[in-house]
Scaffold this motif. Structure first.
Motif, short mmCIF file in Angstrom:
data_model
loop_
_atom_site.label_atom_id
_atom_site.label_comp_id
_atom_site.label_asym_id
_atom_site.label_seq_id
_atom_site.Cartn_x
_atom_site.Cartn_y
_atom_site.Cartn_z
N GLU A 1 0.95 -1.27 0.13
CA GLU A 1 -0.02 -0.01 -0.03
C GLU A 1 0.62 1.21 0.03
O GLU A 1 0.36 2.12 -0.34
CB GLU A 1 -0.91 0.06 1.40
N TYR A 2 2.20 1.19 0.29
CA TYR A 2 3.13 2.41 0.38
C TYR A 2 3.78 2.52 -0.74
O TYR A 2 4.37 3.51 -0.95
CB TYR A 2 3.97 2.09 1.66
N PHE B 1 4.52 12.14 2.42
CA PHE B 1 3.26 12.27 2.63
C PHE B 1 2.62 13.03 1.63
O PHE B 1 3.20 13.88 1.10
CB PHE B 1 3.19 13.03 4.01
N ARG C 1 -1.27 10.83 3.57
CA ARG C 1 -0.94 9.32 3.27
C ARG C 1 0.57 9.10 3.18
O ARG C 1 1.04 9.87 2.21
CB ARG C 1 -1.77 8.73 2.13
N TRP D 1 3.83 7.44 1.57
CA TRP D 1 4.18 6.50 0.43
C TRP D 1 5.79 6.51 0.72
O TRP D 1 6.60 7.11 1.14
CB TRP D 1 3.99 7.64 -0.86
#
Length: 261
Positions: free
Chosen positions: A31-32, A216, A221, A223
């Motif tokens: 997800e990252y 971010f 979120r 990354w």
């Protein structure tokens, strides 16, 4: 002798695409990791259709050199690219014209990566380098962080390209983050960094250091933009955060590295 030559005992994984594939194979890291594919005409068209911006990067490279940003516009495509320390912009009406221009610029294998709308400080995008190291026979440890703030109107955040270096504390102050918010962000980056180090070192024995570039986005979120296991630099911290710098240097010397550059 090249001062940046790596002549110490820490192996690396060569190639950004390979590193991304290894991380995406881990369900807890997937997800990252931004979508990353090999550069070819079909992939360039697919990625520009799917994302508002994409980056075309050398699969093996550093200092922001050779990086391109592509955005789809009503009239076609906008290309910004970095050559040396210079950046220029051009427009192309078709994907074919864009692709042919990038091919002419290419000096090595390229990748195409989903662009992330980076969070900003003082109106400039930034990312955060986590240094993860281990002494021979020991476990991985996150030995420190430095924030790379992009230069004015630059598409990359690298110090070499005119960026600035902040500490996490300064970033939190400039961004108006509370102490709790700052601690939560740091805790998340540390957990992900150690997972990355464990995952990648399981693929390649003899690794002792990694520079992991986090970002971010505007929604907060997290990354992972890139992992550099080939001589990640930390020399700017000597004046900025000496305690952190000397901890990194102590770890580095344990596996034979004596230069922070």
């Amino acid at each position: 002798m090249n001062p940046l030559a790596k002549n110490y005992a820490s192996r690396n994984i060569r190639g950004k695409l390979r590193v991304c594939d290894y991380m995406r194979a881990d369900s807890k890291l997937r997800e990252y990791v931004p979508r990353t594919v090999a550069f070819n005409r079909a992939n360039l068209e697919m990625m520009t259709d799917r994302y508002s911006a994409v980056y075309v990067k050398p699969d093996v490279g550093s200092q922001g050199i050779g990086v391109c940003r592509v955005r789809k516009t009503e009239a076609g495509y906008e290309l910004k690219t970095v050559e040396g320390k210079k950046q220029w912009k051009a427009a192309y009406e078709t994907i074919e014209a864009l692709y042919n221009r990038i091919v002419k610029l290419r000096r090595s294998k390229l990748i195409v990566q989903q662009g992330i709308g980076l969070d900003r400080v003082k109106g400039r995008p930034y990312d955060i380098r986590a240094m993860v190291q281990r002494k021979p026979g020991k476990s991985w440890e996150c030995t420190g962080y430095m924030v790379k703030v992009g230069g004015a109107n630059k598409i990359v955040t690298n110090y070499y390209q005119g960026g600035a270096i902040y500490t996490l504390r300064r970033l939190e102050k400039e961004r108006g983050l509370s102490s709790g918010e700052g601690k939560a962000r740091k805790r998340m980056m540390t957990e992900v960094a150690l997972r990355i180090a464990s995952t990648l070192s399981a693929r390649r024995s003899g690794m002792h250091e990694m520079g992991i570039d986090f970002a971010f986005d505007g929604a907060g979120r997290l990354w992972v933009l890139e992992v550099n296991s080939n001589h990640p630099q930390f020399h700017p911290l000597k004046q900025l955060a000496p305690k952190m710098y000397y901890k990194m240097q102590e770890f580095a010397e344990s596996y034979g590295r004596y230069s922070a550059k």
